[in-house]
Motif scaffolding. Structure first.
Motif, mmCIF file in Angstrom:
data_model
loop_
_atom_site.group_PDB
_atom_site.id
_atom_site.type_symbol
_atom_site.label_atom_id
_atom_site.label_comp_id
_atom_site.label_asym_id
_atom_site.label_seq_id
_atom_site.Cartn_x
_atom_site.Cartn_y
_atom_site.Cartn_z
ATOM 1 N N GLY A 121 0.822 -1.217 0.000
ATOM 2 C CA GLY A 121 0.000 0.000 0.000
ATOM 3 C C GLY A 121 0.849 1.257 0.000
ATOM 4 N N MET A 122 0.178 2.382 0.250
ATOM 5 C CA MET A 122 0.840 3.684 0.227
ATOM 6 C C MET A 122 1.686 3.848 1.500
ATOM 7 S SD MET A 122 -0.454 5.463 -2.451
ATOM 8 C CE MET A 122 -0.596 7.172 -2.042
ATOM 9 N N THR A 123 2.930 4.243 1.324
ATOM 10 C CA THR A 123 3.856 4.387 2.458
ATOM 11 C C THR A 123 3.353 5.412 3.465
ATOM 12 O OG1 THR A 123 5.684 3.819 0.999
ATOM 13 C CG2 THR A 123 6.251 4.847 3.077
ATOM 14 N N GLY A 124 2.875 6.569 2.971
ATOM 15 C CA GLY A 124 2.406 7.629 3.862
ATOM 16 C C GLY A 124 1.225 7.196 4.713
ATOM 17 N N GLU A 125 0.260 6.502 4.084
ATOM 18 C CA GLU A 125 -0.912 6.016 4.827
ATOM 19 C C GLU A 125 -0.502 4.971 5.860
ATOM 20 O OE1 GLU A 125 -4.203 4.735 2.430
ATOM 21 O OE2 GLU A 125 -4.135 6.553 1.211
ATOM 22 N N ASN A 126 0.409 4.076 5.461
ATOM 23 C CA ASN A 126 0.892 3.056 6.397
ATOM 24 C C ASN A 126 1.562 3.699 7.607
ATOM 25 O OD1 ASN A 126 0.027 1.023 4.698
ATOM 26 N ND2 ASN A 126 2.017 0.730 3.735
ATOM 27 N N LEU A 127 2.359 4.739 7.349
ATOM 28 C CA LEU A 127 3.051 5.450 8.427
ATOM 29 C C LEU A 127 2.049 6.055 9.409
ATOM 30 C CD1 LEU A 127 5.674 6.646 9.651
ATOM 31 C CD2 LEU A 127 5.366 8.594 8.131
ATOM 32 N N MET A 128 1.037 6.737 8.891
ATOM 33 C CA MET A 128 0.042 7.368 9.765
ATOM 34 C C MET A 128 -0.756 6.317 10.537
ATOM 35 S SD MET A 128 0.668 10.500 9.457
ATOM 36 C CE MET A 128 -0.662 11.189 10.414
ATOM 37 N N ARG A 129 -1.062 5.192 9.881
ATOM 38 C CA ARG A 129 -1.805 4.122 10.541
ATOM 39 C C ARG A 129 -0.978 3.527 11.691
ATOM 40 N NH1 ARG A 129 -2.761 0.752 6.349
ATOM 41 N NH2 ARG A 129 -4.446 2.048 5.594
ATOM 42 N N MET A 130 0.332 3.368 11.451
ATOM 43 C CA MET A 130 1.196 2.811 12.497
ATOM 44 C C MET A 130 1.311 3.770 13.679
ATOM 45 S SD MET A 130 4.166 1.218 10.107
ATOM 46 C CE MET A 130 5.280 0.668 11.356
ATOM 47 N N LEU A 131 1.441 5.058 13.405
ATOM 48 C CA LEU A 131 1.540 6.048 14.480
ATOM 49 C C LEU A 131 0.235 6.112 15.282
ATOM 50 C CD1 LEU A 131 3.390 8.927 12.601
ATOM 51 C CD2 LEU A 131 4.320 7.546 14.463
ATOM 52 N N THR A 155 -12.474 -1.297 22.887
ATOM 53 C CA THR A 155 -12.084 -2.328 21.923
ATOM 54 C C THR A 155 -11.674 -1.656 20.623
ATOM 55 O OG1 THR A 155 -13.782 -3.752 22.892
ATOM 56 C CG2 THR A 155 -12.844 -4.456 20.789
ATOM 57 N N VAL A 156 -10.625 -2.186 20.015
ATOM 58 C CA VAL A 156 -10.201 -1.706 18.695
ATOM 59 C C VAL A 156 -10.985 -2.510 17.673
ATOM 60 C CG1 VAL A 156 -8.248 -1.390 17.133
ATOM 61 C CG2 VAL A 156 -7.905 -1.204 19.602
ATOM 62 N N LYS A 157 -11.975 -1.879 17.037
ATOM 63 C CA LYS A 157 -12.812 -2.597 16.066
ATOM 64 C C LYS A 157 -12.025 -2.927 14.806
ATOM 65 C CE LYS A 157 -16.316 0.401 16.207
ATOM 66 N NZ LYS A 157 -17.650 1.004 15.984
ATOM 67 N N GLU A 158 -11.234 -1.958 14.345
ATOM 68 C CA GLU A 158 -10.414 -2.143 13.143
ATOM 69 C C GLU A 158 -9.291 -1.121 13.196
ATOM 70 O OE1 GLU A 158 -12.311 -0.746 9.511
ATOM 71 O OE2 GLU A 158 -13.744 0.390 10.707
ATOM 72 N N LEU A 159 -8.262 -1.320 12.401
ATOM 73 C CA LEU A 159 -7.209 -0.313 12.320
ATOM 74 C C LEU A 159 -7.706 0.832 11.437
ATOM 75 C CD1 LEU A 159 -3.925 -2.392 12.087
ATOM 76 C CD2 LEU A 159 -4.896 -1.225 14.055
ATOM 77 N N PRO A 160 -7.349 2.074 11.758
ATOM 78 C CA PRO A 160 -7.923 3.213 11.031
ATOM 79 C C PRO A 160 -7.374 3.361 9.614
ATOM 80 C CG PRO A 160 -6.245 3.958 12.552
ATOM 81 C CD PRO A 160 -6.404 2.494 12.791
ATOM 82 N N SER A 161 -8.239 3.823 8.724
ATOM 83 C CA SER A 161 -7.765 4.219 7.392
ATOM 84 C C SER A 161 -7.341 5.687 7.494
ATOM 85 C CB SER A 161 -8.882 4.050 6.360
ATOM 86 O OG SER A 161 -9.946 4.929 6.671
ATOM 87 N N ARG A 162 -6.717 6.217 6.478
ATOM 88 C CA ARG A 162 -6.221 7.602 6.541
ATOM 89 C C ARG A 162 -7.362 8.593 6.726
ATOM 90 N NH1 ARG A 162 -4.596 11.529 8.344
ATOM 91 N NH2 ARG A 162 -3.121 13.001 7.464
ATOM 92 N N GLU A 163 -8.534 8.294 6.142
ATOM 93 C CA GLU A 163 -9.684 9.215 6.260
ATOM 94 C C GLU A 163 -10.162 9.328 7.707
ATOM 95 O OE1 GLU A 163 -9.997 6.457 3.848
ATOM 96 O OE2 GLU A 163 -8.820 7.832 2.613
ATOM 97 N N MET A 164 -9.930 8.285 8.500
ATOM 98 C CA MET A 164 -10.392 8.288 9.896
ATOM 99 C C MET A 164 -9.431 9.036 10.820
ATOM 100 S SD MET A 164 -11.504 4.340 10.324
ATOM 101 C CE MET A 164 -12.693 3.515 9.285
ATOM 102 N N ILE A 165 -8.236 9.353 10.330
ATOM 103 C CA ILE A 165 -7.235 10.023 11.167
ATOM 104 C C ILE A 165 -7.288 11.522 10.899
ATOM 105 C CG2 ILE A 165 -4.778 10.149 11.746
ATOM 106 C CD1 ILE A 165 -4.538 7.268 10.606
#
Length: 197
Positions: A75-85, A172-182
């Motif tokens: 996937g996109m590096t930038g989105e992955n980075l924000m999701r990890m943070l 509870t963590v329902k799912e990991l966030p997508s970039r739009e949710m951050i």
């Protein structure tokens, strides 16, 4: 351990950032100084990286490690980075409303207030996964500090990727966030450009 001792509002002003992203409801009375000089492309990229590091409270080396992991993922590096943070335990605790500020969230994790899936975790950078249950330890729930925190954060909007029960201090963590949710005002593409030079 390295500690950033620059006052939060001063740092927010220099980065052009709203203190509310860190959990502070204060406003700086000083207006940011306007410079007539046009910022270079490198300066813009560096500023975005500093913004992300400041918001999430991550130092340079761990931040670079996050970038390298994000680059190796699909996937996109930038989105992955924000999701990890965003999926760091201290950030999730702040989003759930178990801490007033991001710094306090880091402290709560470090002081062993939390259980993740029934096991104690005291590492702020611990990455949560979908389905993880995070709760405050039973003996910490009755502390005045936790009652004050819940009182302050009760009206805070919880992101849709988290499910929170503030009465039981459990989430509870329902799912990991997508970039739009951050909702963090960081242009991650500039960070990717900076590191890919």
């Amino acid at each position: 351990m390295a500690v950033n001792r620059v006052p939060v509002l001063k740092r927010c002003r220099s980065l052009g950032l709203e203190p509310s992203y860190l959990g502070y409801d204060k406003k700086s009375r000083r207006s940011p100084q306007r410079s007539n000089r046009k910022m270079s492309e490198y300066a813009l990229q560096l500023r975005e990286k500093q913004k992300a590091k400041f918001i999430y409270g991550v130092l340079e080396k761990p931040f670079h490690n996050y970038y390298e992991k994000a680059d190796r993922m699909k996937g996109m590096t930038g989105e992955n980075l924000m999701r990890m943070l965003e999926s760091r335990l201290d950030s999730v605790i702040f989003r759930m409303g178990f801490a007033r500020t991001r710094r306090e969230a880091r402290q709560i994790v470090g002081h062993q207030f939390l259980l993740v899936n029934g096991k104690p975790v005291q590492i702020p950078s611990y990455r949560v996964k979908a389905g993880d249950v995070i709760e405050v330890r039973e003996n910490k729930k009755s502390l005045q500090r936790m009652k004050d925190i819940v009182e302050v954060t009760a009206g805070r909007l919880v992101p849709e990727w988290l499910d929170v029960n503030l009465e039981n201090l459990q989430g509870t963590v329902k799912e990991l966030p997508s970039r739009e949710m951050i909702d963090v005002p960081v242009n991650e593409m500039l960070i990717v450009e900076l590191y890919s030079k």
